[in-house]
Design an enzyme around this catalytic site. Structure first.
Site, PDB file in Angstrom:
ATOM      1  N   GLY A  76       0.753  -1.131   0.114  1.00 43.84           N
ATOM      2  CA  GLY A  76      -0.083   0.115  -0.114  1.00 43.84           C
ATOM      3  C   GLY A  76       0.771   1.349   0.214  1.00 43.84           C
ATOM      4  O   GLY A  76       0.349   2.181  -0.679  1.00 43.84           O
ATOM      5  N   ASN A 156      -7.696   4.297   8.908  1.00 44.81           N
ATOM      6  CA  ASN A 156      -7.049   2.997   9.438  1.00 44.81           C
ATOM      7  C   ASN A 156      -7.214   2.977  10.989  1.00 44.81           C
ATOM      8  O   ASN A 156      -7.270   1.928  11.456  1.00 44.81           O
ATOM      9  CB  ASN A 156      -5.613   2.982   9.012  1.00 44.81           C
ATOM     10  N   GLN A 184      -7.628   0.004   3.562  1.00 41.51           N
ATOM     11  CA  GLN A 184      -8.388  -0.332   4.709  1.00 41.51           C
ATOM     12  C   GLN A 184      -9.893  -1.010   4.282  1.00 41.51           C
ATOM     13  O   GLN A 184     -10.802  -1.391   5.124  1.00 41.51           O
ATOM     14  CB  GLN A 184      -8.545   0.520   5.809  1.00 41.51           C
ATOM     15  N   CYS A 330       2.124   1.748  12.049  1.00 35.78           N
ATOM     16  CA  CYS A 330       3.331   2.484  11.738  1.00 35.78           C
ATOM     17  C   CYS A 330       3.903   3.561  12.561  1.00 35.78           C
ATOM     18  O   CYS A 330       4.987   3.804  12.578  1.00 35.78           O
ATOM     19  CB  CYS A 330       3.338   2.960  10.300  1.00 35.78           C
TER      20      CYS A 330
HETATM   21  C1  LIG Z   1      -4.637   3.372   5.150  1.00 39.55           C
HETATM   22  C2  LIG Z   1      -3.513   2.680   4.934  1.00 39.55           C
HETATM   23  N1  LIG Z   1      -2.793   3.025   3.832  1.00 39.55           N
HETATM   24  C3  LIG Z   1      -1.385   2.532   3.675  1.00 39.55           C
HETATM   25  C4  LIG Z   1      -1.044   1.633   4.433  1.00 39.55           C
HETATM   26  C5  LIG Z   1       0.152   0.876   4.127  1.00 39.55           C
HETATM   27  O1  LIG Z   1       0.064  -0.204   3.361  1.00 39.55           O
HETATM   28  P1  LIG Z   1       1.327  -1.392   3.497  1.00 39.55           P
HETATM   29  O2  LIG Z   1       1.553  -1.984   4.768  1.00 39.55           O
HETATM   30  O3  LIG Z   1       1.160  -2.390   2.291  1.00 39.55           O
HETATM   31  O4  LIG Z   1       2.447  -0.470   2.932  1.00 39.55           O
HETATM   32  C6  LIG Z   1      -1.802   1.311   5.474  1.00 39.55           C
HETATM   33  C7  LIG Z   1      -1.251  -0.053   6.306  1.00 39.55           C
HETATM   34  O5  LIG Z   1      -1.623   0.090   7.533  1.00 39.55           O
HETATM   35  C8  LIG Z   1      -3.022   1.768   5.550  1.00 39.55           C
HETATM   36  O6  LIG Z   1      -3.656   1.221   6.789  1.00 39.55           O
END
Ligand SMILES: Cc1ncc(COP(=O)(O)O)c(C=O)c1O
Length: 393
Positions: A76, A156, A184, A330
């Protein structure tokens, strides 16, 4: 040393999900016998090329896209970076402005910051107390210089769903491109890119029982962006690097499964989520559900427990075998208060007392009962140690 609880309960499905057995089975041959590079023209290369084509069809099928509109990425985060930087850097023009929201994931906010450092302008839309964006605010923010609008489908942390179709239409009325981070939302609510009218949409595999480290960007046919990773020209020249074949195959299978089970998922998981919310509200005083009561993804429950520190709560829950989160996995490592809850106007106490419980298909009502029982005990225990104990006991 913490004693290991007999059985663990995983309530952090918004952070990541267990990989489905069928997905693992589908991936294994590509780690064993079918190890060819898809760019090779011999038998081994042809076999993996065929596998990529099939996965591309499966991913496209989940969002009603065409296979050639799917670009595989490392997840993502990369899909968001590719959408944002790829659009803004394509044919530099007088349009040097973009609009996003103040509650986006860092995978959107950080590329925006890097564009600002390079001289681009970014407007961050405010949200209401339940995390909703007002379409009229977007109308006011777009200008003739706006090239891109990027608004997440579902948040998220609090799970709020935005009116994407309406927002995309506003962007288009002003000649801007529309991207949505649907990481999400995909596999949890029906998503049809044609019906939504979006130009770009990000997906991640590990949120829908697929492997980690793989995802995709939907790019509407005929729409042009710049690559951000340069090299051998894989993925229609938009994402160079030998394809992560086994993960892409697993991602494809996860999308196929997610598409087939969607009505069951929505019903089963939202019913369990409502049961969880009701149980928490019945058993734990001085707590509040955050986010929209109606516009929210089926698997998200987000609370503030007043008089409690969310980090302490997570540690105590973990000691009792329950995996939960304060919000974005994150930003936990960055040790900063949630920018999402801040943007929703929360006080310091409301932010620090927050907890996200996110469900998956594997969770049961018995697990919810046990988790709420433990949560009630832990909240009570932490409140009894708090300087505000008289206020919340
Ligand atoms: C809304 C949203 N965007 C992007 C990401 C990032 O995705 P990835 O973990 O596949 O890099 C996340 C991951 O938690 C997310 O919740």
């Amino acid at each position: 040393m913490t004693s290991v609880p007999a059985e663990r309960i995983y309530l952090d499905n918004a952070a990541s999900t267990p990989v489905a057995d069928e997905v693992i089975q589908e991936m294994l041959p590509f780690l064993k016998q079918q190890y060819g590079n898809p760019s090779s023209i011999h038998y081994y290369g042809r076999e993996t090329t065929r596998a990529l084509q099939s996965a591309r069809k499966q991913v496209a099928g989940l969002i009603n896209a065409k296979p050639n509109e799917i670009i595989f990425t490392s997840g993502g985060t990369e899909a968001d970076n590719l959408a944002i930087k790829g659009t803004m850097l394509y044919k530099p023009s007088t349009r040097m402005h973009m609009v996003t929201s103040s509650i986006e994931h860092d995978a959107v906010l950080e590329p925006c910051k890097s564009l600002e450092a390079a001289g681009y302008k970014v407007t961050y839309l405010a949200v209401s107390g339940d995390g909703m964006i007002k379409p009229s605010d977007l109308k006011d923010a777009v200008t003739p210089e706006t090239k891109l609008v990027s608004i997440m489908y579902a948040n998220n942390e609090v799970g709020t769903i935005q009116p994407i179709r309406e927002l995309a239409a506003i962007a288009h009325e002003h000649g801007a491109v529309f991207h949505t981070d649907a990481v999400q939302a995909v596999g949890k609510v029906p998503i049809d890119v044609r019906e939504l009218g979006v130009d770009l949409l990000s997906i991640s595999s590990h949120k829908i029982n697929g492997p980690k480290g793989v995802g995709a960007l939907y790019i509407r046919q005929g729409f042009k962006i710049d690559p951000i990773i340069h090299g051998g020209g894989q993925e229609s020249l938009l994402r160079s690097g030998t394809e992560n074949v086994h993960s892409i195959v697993g991602f494809g299978k996860a999308c196929e499964i997610a598409g087939k089970r969607l009505p069951v998922y929505q019903q089963q998981v939202s019913r369990l989520r409502d049961y969880l919310i009701k149980s928490v509200q019945e058993k734990i005083p001085h707590c509040r559900l955050n986010g929209s009561a109606t516009n929210r993804i089926p698997n998200n429950a987000h609370f503030t427990f007043f008089g409690v520190n969310g980090e302490d709560l997570i540690i105590k829950l973990d000691e009792n075998g329950i995996a939960a989160s304060t919000g974005s996995a994150c930003s936990v490592k960055k040790q900063k208060p949630s920018h999402v809850l801040k943007a929703m106007g929360f006080s310091y106490e409301e932010i620090t007392g927050s907890l996200r419980l996110s469900l998956g298909m594997q969770n049961t009502a018995e697990e919810v009962d046990r988790a709420v029982e433990v949560l009630a005990q832990v909240v009570q225990e932490l409140r009894s140690l708090s300087p505000f104990k008289s206020k919340y006991s």
